[in-house]
Design a protein around this motif. Structure first.
Motif, PDB file in Angstrom:
ATOM      1  N   ASP A  78       0.862  -1.182   0.000  1.00  0.00           N
ATOM      2  CA  ASP A  78       0.000   0.000   0.000  1.00  0.00           C
ATOM      3  C   ASP A  78       0.901   1.235   0.000  1.00  0.00           C
ATOM      4  OD1 ASP A  78      -1.622   2.220   1.224  1.00  0.00           O
ATOM      5  OD2 ASP A  78      -3.147   0.633   1.386  1.00  0.00           O
ATOM      6  N   VAL A  79       0.575   2.245  -0.794  1.00  0.00           N
ATOM      7  CA  VAL A  79       1.405   3.447  -0.875  1.00  0.00           C
ATOM      8  C   VAL A  79       1.548   4.116   0.487  1.00  0.00           C
ATOM      9  CG1 VAL A  79      -0.509   4.991  -1.502  1.00  0.00           C
ATOM     10  CG2 VAL A  79       1.840   5.569  -2.195  1.00  0.00           C
TER      11      VAL A  79
ATOM     12  N   SER B  45     -10.098 -11.300  -9.158  1.00  0.00           N
ATOM     13  CA  SER B  45     -11.022 -12.071  -8.317  1.00  0.00           C
ATOM     14  C   SER B  45     -11.450 -11.285  -7.081  1.00  0.00           C
ATOM     15  CB  SER B  45     -10.352 -13.381  -7.908  1.00  0.00           C
ATOM     16  OG  SER B  45     -11.165 -14.102  -7.016  1.00  0.00           O
ATOM     17  N   THR B  46     -10.505 -10.614  -6.441  1.00  0.00           N
ATOM     18  CA  THR B  46     -10.827  -9.822  -5.252  1.00  0.00           C
ATOM     19  C   THR B  46     -11.785  -8.690  -5.590  1.00  0.00           C
ATOM     20  OG1 THR B  46      -8.684 -10.317  -4.235  1.00  0.00           O
ATOM     21  CG2 THR B  46      -9.856  -8.378  -3.418  1.00  0.00           C
ATOM     22  N   LEU B  47     -11.548  -8.025  -6.711  1.00  0.00           N
ATOM     23  CA  LEU B  47     -12.418  -6.921  -7.098  1.00  0.00           C
ATOM     24  C   LEU B  47     -13.793  -7.405  -7.542  1.00  0.00           C
ATOM     25  CD1 LEU B  47      -9.717  -4.702  -8.736  1.00  0.00           C
ATOM     26  CD2 LEU B  47     -11.294  -3.949  -6.950  1.00  0.00           C
TER      27      LEU B  47
ATOM     28  N   GLU C 218      -6.118  -6.853   0.060  1.00  0.00           N
ATOM     29  CA  GLU C 218      -7.569  -6.719  -0.102  1.00  0.00           C
ATOM     30  C   GLU C 218      -8.058  -5.407   0.506  1.00  0.00           C
ATOM     31  OE1 GLU C 218     -11.778  -9.049   0.867  1.00  0.00           O
ATOM     32  OE2 GLU C 218      -9.857 -10.097   1.098  1.00  0.00           O
ATOM     33  N   GLU C 219      -7.493  -5.005   1.639  1.00  0.00           N
ATOM     34  CA  GLU C 219      -7.868  -3.725   2.254  1.00  0.00           C
ATOM     35  C   GLU C 219      -7.472  -2.556   1.356  1.00  0.00           C
ATOM     36  OE1 GLU C 219      -7.594  -4.926   6.998  1.00  0.00           O
ATOM     37  OE2 GLU C 219      -5.793  -4.203   5.946  1.00  0.00           O
ATOM     38  N   THR C 220      -6.313  -2.662   0.718  1.00  0.00           N
ATOM     39  CA  THR C 220      -5.878  -1.615  -0.207  1.00  0.00           C
ATOM     40  C   THR C 220      -6.824  -1.518  -1.397  1.00  0.00           C
ATOM     41  OG1 THR C 220      -3.568  -1.954   0.420  1.00  0.00           O
ATOM     42  CG2 THR C 220      -3.977  -0.811  -1.656  1.00  0.00           C
ATOM     43  N   LEU C 221      -7.182  -2.662  -1.964  1.00  0.00           N
ATOM     44  CA  LEU C 221      -8.100  -2.667  -3.106  1.00  0.00           C
ATOM     45  C   LEU C 221      -9.461  -2.110  -2.714  1.00  0.00           C
ATOM     46  CD1 LEU C 221      -7.244  -6.142  -4.732  1.00  0.00           C
ATOM     47  CD2 LEU C 221      -6.623  -3.854  -5.576  1.00  0.00           C
ATOM     48  N   ARG C 222      -9.921  -2.441  -1.523  1.00  0.00           N
ATOM     49  CA  ARG C 222     -11.213  -1.905  -1.052  1.00  0.00           C
ATOM     50  C   ARG C 222     -11.135  -0.382  -0.917  1.00  0.00           C
ATOM     51  NH1 ARG C 222     -15.600  -4.003   1.425  1.00  0.00           N
ATOM     52  NH2 ARG C 222     -14.566  -6.048   1.666  1.00  0.00           N
ATOM     53  N   TRP C 223     -10.041   0.100  -0.342  1.00  0.00           N
ATOM     54  CA  TRP C 223      -9.818   1.552  -0.178  1.00  0.00           C
ATOM     55  C   TRP C 223      -9.866   2.249  -1.542  1.00  0.00           C
ATOM     56  CZ3 TRP C 223      -4.490   3.788  -0.711  1.00  0.00           C
ATOM     57  CH2 TRP C 223      -4.445   5.155  -0.397  1.00  0.00           C
ATOM     58  N   MET C 224      -9.241   1.648  -2.539  1.00  0.00           N
ATOM     59  CA  MET C 224      -9.227   2.241  -3.878  1.00  0.00           C
ATOM     60  C   MET C 224     -10.604   2.164  -4.523  1.00  0.00           C
ATOM     61  SD  MET C 224      -5.577   0.629  -5.151  1.00  0.00           S
ATOM     62  CE  MET C 224      -5.621   1.341  -6.787  1.00  0.00           C
ATOM     63  N   TYR C 225     -11.268   1.018  -4.373  1.00  0.00           N
ATOM     64  CA  TYR C 225     -12.562   0.806  -5.001  1.00  0.00           C
ATOM     65  C   TYR C 225     -13.643   1.729  -4.427  1.00  0.00           C
ATOM     66  CZ  TYR C 225     -16.908  -1.475  -6.378  1.00  0.00           C
ATOM     67  OH  TYR C 225     -18.178  -1.730  -6.872  1.00  0.00           O
ATOM     68  N   GLU C 226     -13.556   1.999  -3.119  1.00  0.00           N
ATOM     69  CA  GLU C 226     -14.581   2.790  -2.448  1.00  0.00           C
ATOM     70  C   GLU C 226     -14.278   4.283  -2.453  1.00  0.00           C
ATOM     71  OE1 GLU C 226     -14.905   1.001   1.395  1.00  0.00           O
ATOM     72  OE2 GLU C 226     -16.073  -0.710   0.654  1.00  0.00           O
ATOM     73  N   GLU C 227     -13.299   4.681  -3.223  1.00  0.00           N
ATOM     74  CA  GLU C 227     -12.893   6.091  -3.294  1.00  0.00           C
ATOM     75  C   GLU C 227     -14.078   6.984  -3.672  1.00  0.00           C
ATOM     76  OE1 GLU C 227      -9.543   8.820  -5.597  1.00  0.00           O
ATOM     77  OE2 GLU C 227      -9.746   6.681  -6.049  1.00  0.00           O
TER      78      GLU C 227
END
Length: 298
Positions: free
Chosen positions: A206-207, A242-244, A289-298
């Motif tokens: 995560d950045v 798959s996660t997304l 998965e938490e990083t992808l969720r953070w990005m997806y829910e932006e």
């Protein structure tokens, strides 16, 4: 009021308006540092610094006398069209910055220079450690390898640490990069997406973790070191999709576009975080998965 008297120190950040730079500047400011952001072009939020110019580097170092330097400015997109730019910016630009410190007689407390795990090329087979042989397979990796060899010649003159970040992502990363592209397709609920090799495996961070690690390494005692910035956990491109799909609640149609499959594609790239964990104990690491969720829910 002179900010030097009430801050944790003055930090010059090159590439401050880039994806990583914005998070690093926020991390440093939140920790009480007086941040001196620089960029190639003028803006109200940064000063101009073209690292390809030795004179410009000397002028900025002499004028601001930073306690610390975080050097992030680079050509970082592997498929960038201008080969010469990789070396002019990534290698020669870094040399100019370090030489400028010497020329004006200013030695910061710590200089952090960001390299890249792309220096390893197509190396595979378990975790990579910092003493692994580097053998880049593209101009981006080769320019970073050249930069590392050059920077190492300053180890006995400047308090320098080199980081080799593996892949990382987060909100605000350009859509030309793979993970933001995939996330954007799901946020727009696109029915299909064109991708390259689905079995490429990468070590993702995560950045925000990267920004935290950079600050901690500035504050630590380590110098003349190369340090991985990584998670040690490999993810295939299929895992990202798959996660997304789970986050978005639908399945996307994938088309493999041969134009996106590079002949010199790095197949597996995963690093050992052992040294980083030793130098930065307690580093906060969101799961991928938490990083992808953070990005997806932006």
């Amino acid at each position: 009021m002179d900010s030097r008297s009430n801050s944790a120190g003055r930090v010059l950040v090159t590439g401050s308006r880039g994806f990583t730079g914005r998070y690093v500047c926020e991390e440093l400011a939140a920790a009480g540092y007086d941040v001196i952001p620089t960029a190639m072009t003028s803006s109200p939020d940064s000063i101009v610094l073209d690292i390809a110019s030795p004179e410009a580097c000397r002028d900025v170092i002499e004028a601001h006398q930073p306690d610390y330097i975080v050097h992030l400015a680079a050509i970082s997109f592997v498929a960038h069209a201008q080969t010469e730019a990789f070396y002019r910016v990534n290698a020669i630009g870094t040399s100019n910055l370090l030489q400028a410190c010497h020329d004006v007689g200013h030695i910061p407390k710590k200089i952090l220079v960001a390299s890249s795990a792309n220096v390893y090329g197509n190396t595979a087979g378990g975790e990579l450690f910092e003493d692994q042989r580097i053998q880049p397979v593209n101009h981006y990796g080769a320019s970073k390898a050249a930069m590392e060899y050059m920077a190492a010649t300053w180890f006995d003159k400047l308090p320098l640490i080199i980081t080799r970040p593996f892949n990382y992502t987060g909100r605000g990363q350009a859509l030309q990069f793979l993970v933001p592209k995939i996330v954007d397709h799901f946020r727009q609920r696109q029915p299909r997406i064109e991708l390259g090799n689905l079995d490429v495996m990468r070590d993702f961070s995560d950045v925000r973790t990267v920004a935290h690690a950079y600050r901690a390494l500035l504050e630590g005692s380590a110098t003349a070191e190369v340090v991985h910035i990584c998670s040690g956990v490999p993810y295939a491109l299929r895992d990202v999709v798959s996660t997304l799909e789970k986050l978005a609640g639908y399945e996307i149609e994938i088309t493999v576009n041969p134009a996106f499959v590079r002949a010199n594609e790095v197949k597996v790239l995963v690093g050992s975080p052992e040294k980083l964990s030793r130098l930065v104990p307690g580093l906060v690491r969101p799961t991928f998965e938490e990083t992808l969720r953070w990005m997806y829910e932006e």
